[in-house]
Design a protein around this motif. Sequence first.
Motif, PDB file in Angstrom:
ATOM      1  N   TYR A 356       1.044  -1.290  -0.154  1.00  0.00           N
ATOM      2  CA  TYR A 356      -0.041  -0.021  -0.105  1.00  0.00           C
ATOM      3  C   TYR A 356       0.853   1.407  -0.259  1.00  0.00           C
ATOM      4  CZ  TYR A 356      -4.117   3.114   1.334  1.00  0.00           C
ATOM      5  OH  TYR A 356      -4.234   4.169   1.728  1.00  0.00           O
ATOM      6  N   HIS A 361      -0.536   4.158  -2.030  1.00  0.00           N
ATOM      7  CA  HIS A 361       0.232   5.676  -1.355  1.00  0.00           C
ATOM      8  C   HIS A 361       1.112   6.455  -0.643  1.00  0.00           C
ATOM      9  CE1 HIS A 361      -1.318   9.127   0.738  1.00  0.00           C
ATOM     10  NE2 HIS A 361      -3.619   8.696   0.832  1.00  0.00           N
ATOM     11  N   ALA A 364       0.877   8.176   3.002  1.00  0.00           N
ATOM     12  CA  ALA A 364      -0.287   7.925   4.252  1.00  0.00           C
ATOM     13  C   ALA A 364       0.028   8.137   5.349  1.00  0.00           C
ATOM     14  CB  ALA A 364      -0.298   6.808   3.414  1.00  0.00           C
ATOM     15  N   ARG A 368      -3.784   6.520   9.085  1.00  0.00           N
ATOM     16  CA  ARG A 368      -4.052   6.238   7.839  1.00  0.00           C
ATOM     17  C   ARG A 368      -3.229   4.911   8.090  1.00  0.00           C
ATOM     18  NH1 ARG A 368      -7.372   7.014   3.809  1.00  0.00           N
ATOM     19  NH2 ARG A 368      -6.790   6.081   2.225  1.00  0.00           N
TER      20      ARG A 368
END
Length: 513
Positions: A356, A361, A364, A368
Motif C-alpha cells: 500500500y 499511497h 499515507a 492512515r
Amino acid sequence: MADGTMTATFLAVIGGASLLAVTARRLRPSGRLPSLEGWALADRSLGPVWTWFLLGGTIFTAYTFTAVPGLAYGNGAAAFFAVPYTVIVCPLAFVLLSRLWTVARAHGYITVADFVRGRYGSPPLALVVALTGILATMPYLALQLLGIRAVLTAGGVYPRGAAGDLVMVALFAGLAVATYRHGLRAPTVIAALKAVAVFVSLTAVTWLVLERLGGPGAVFDGAARRLGGDALVLTPAQQPAYATLALGSALALMMYPHVLTAGFAADGPRTLRKVAVALPAWTGLLALFGVLGFAALAAGVRAPEGGAEAAVPMLVDRLMPGPLAGLVFGAITVGALVPAAVMSIAAATSFVRNVYVEYVHPTATPKRQVRIAKAVSLIAKAGAVAFVFGLRDQDAINLQLLGGVWILQIFPAVAVGLFTGRLHPRALLAGWATGMVAGTYLVVREGFSSIVGFGSGPLEIYAGLAALLLNLIVAVAGTAVLERLGVPRGADLTDLPSRLTVRRRPETGANQQ
C-alpha cells in the motif's frame, strides 16, 4: 453430547481469554501517537517473559498440538520430526532474530520486507518477499480454525450445521475486535493464559493417561500392536526424509511473518537471546502431545477416517473428568487464537508497508497506515473463516504444505542477507522464482506430499529443501554472471557488512532507548 462441567470449564477458559484481551491496552502503554509500530509491534516494548509467552504461543499453534499427535496416531515415529525441528528453531532464533531486531530498530523497519528493501535497494525483491509471506500465512491462519473445529467436535461442544458455524464465528469475532483495537498487545496477554492452561492441563492429562493405561511401557506396547512394531522406529529409508523435513521446517518457520513480528516486538536483542534459550520448554510440551497420540492408539481410540487430528481430543473426552477435559479443550482453542491474531497482524502490516505505502499511497500518514492495517487484519480473519466453511479441510492442509515450501524461498534474501550483501538482487529474484516453481511442481507431482523421491531408491527428502538448494544455486550463479556483466545493484542502507564477517554491535535494548 458434551458433559456440563466440561462445557462450563471450556467457557470459563474462553471467557478468561476475552477478559484478558479487553485489558490488553494496559500492557506497557507508551502514550505515543498511533503508529503502525505501536499497533503491530507493541512499540517494541515486550520484555523476556512477555516475549517468551508471545513467541512460544505463536510458534506452537493449536493445529500443531493436534496434527503432531494425529500424525503419531496414524504413522508412528515419523511424527516426531517436530521435536528436532522445534529444537533447531532455538539456535536459529538466537542468531537470526536478535540480529534482525538490531537492524530493524536502527532503521525503523517493521517487516522483513522492509529489511530486504534497505539491504538490497530493490523494491521488486521486497515486494515478492512481502507477497510470499502473505501467501504462505493465509492457509496457516485457516488451519487454526480447523484445529479449533477438530477439538470442539471431538469434545461434543461443536453443534452440527449452522449452529456450529456460529460458534466459530463468535470465537473469532471476539478475537477480531480485540486485535482491531489493541493490535499485538491483545494476543500477547492471551498468550500468557494459553501457556498456563496448556502446560497445566497437558501435565495433568499425561500423568492420568499413563496411570490409567499402565505406564509408558504399556502405552508404547499398545501403540506398537496397533501400528505394527516397526512403526515406532525410523527405518534407514525414512531417515533422510525425517532429517530434511526437520531442518527445512525449522528454516521455513523463521521466515514466517508472524514469527518475525513476534520477534520484532521484543525490547532488545538480549531479550530475544534469553527467550531463544527458554523456548525448548515448549518443545517438551509438543513431545508430550506426540506421546498422547500413541496413548490414543493404546486406548483403542478410533478416529474418523482422514481425521487423525481428532485422536487426542477423543482420548481426553473418553478418559478425563469433565473439568479437566474442558480445560484441555479451552487451552487448545485459546492456543489457536494467539497465532491467528499474530498472523492476521503480520499479513496486514506487510500489505500496508510493502504494498500500500510502496505502490499505492506513498504519503499515507501513520494514522492512515494503522487504519488500513486494522481493516486488512479483519479481512484476513474473515477470509480464513470463509475459506474453512467453503472448502474441504484437505484443501487448507494442501495449501499450508505449499506455504511452507514457498516461505522457505525467501531464506536467501533474508537470512543470508543478514551476513552478506554480495548476492545480487536480480539473482535473488531469479532464485526465488526458480525455487517457487520447482517446489510447487514437486509437491503437486507427489499428490500434495511435502516428501518427494529422487533416484531409483528412491531417496526421499523434503521438497522445500530441494527447492531451496536450486534457489541458492541460481542466486549464486546469477550473481557471478551479473557482476561479470557489470550490472549495477541498489544502494545498501543497512550498515551491515558486505561479506561474511560479523561485527560486534552495542546493545540497543529498551534500557538504552
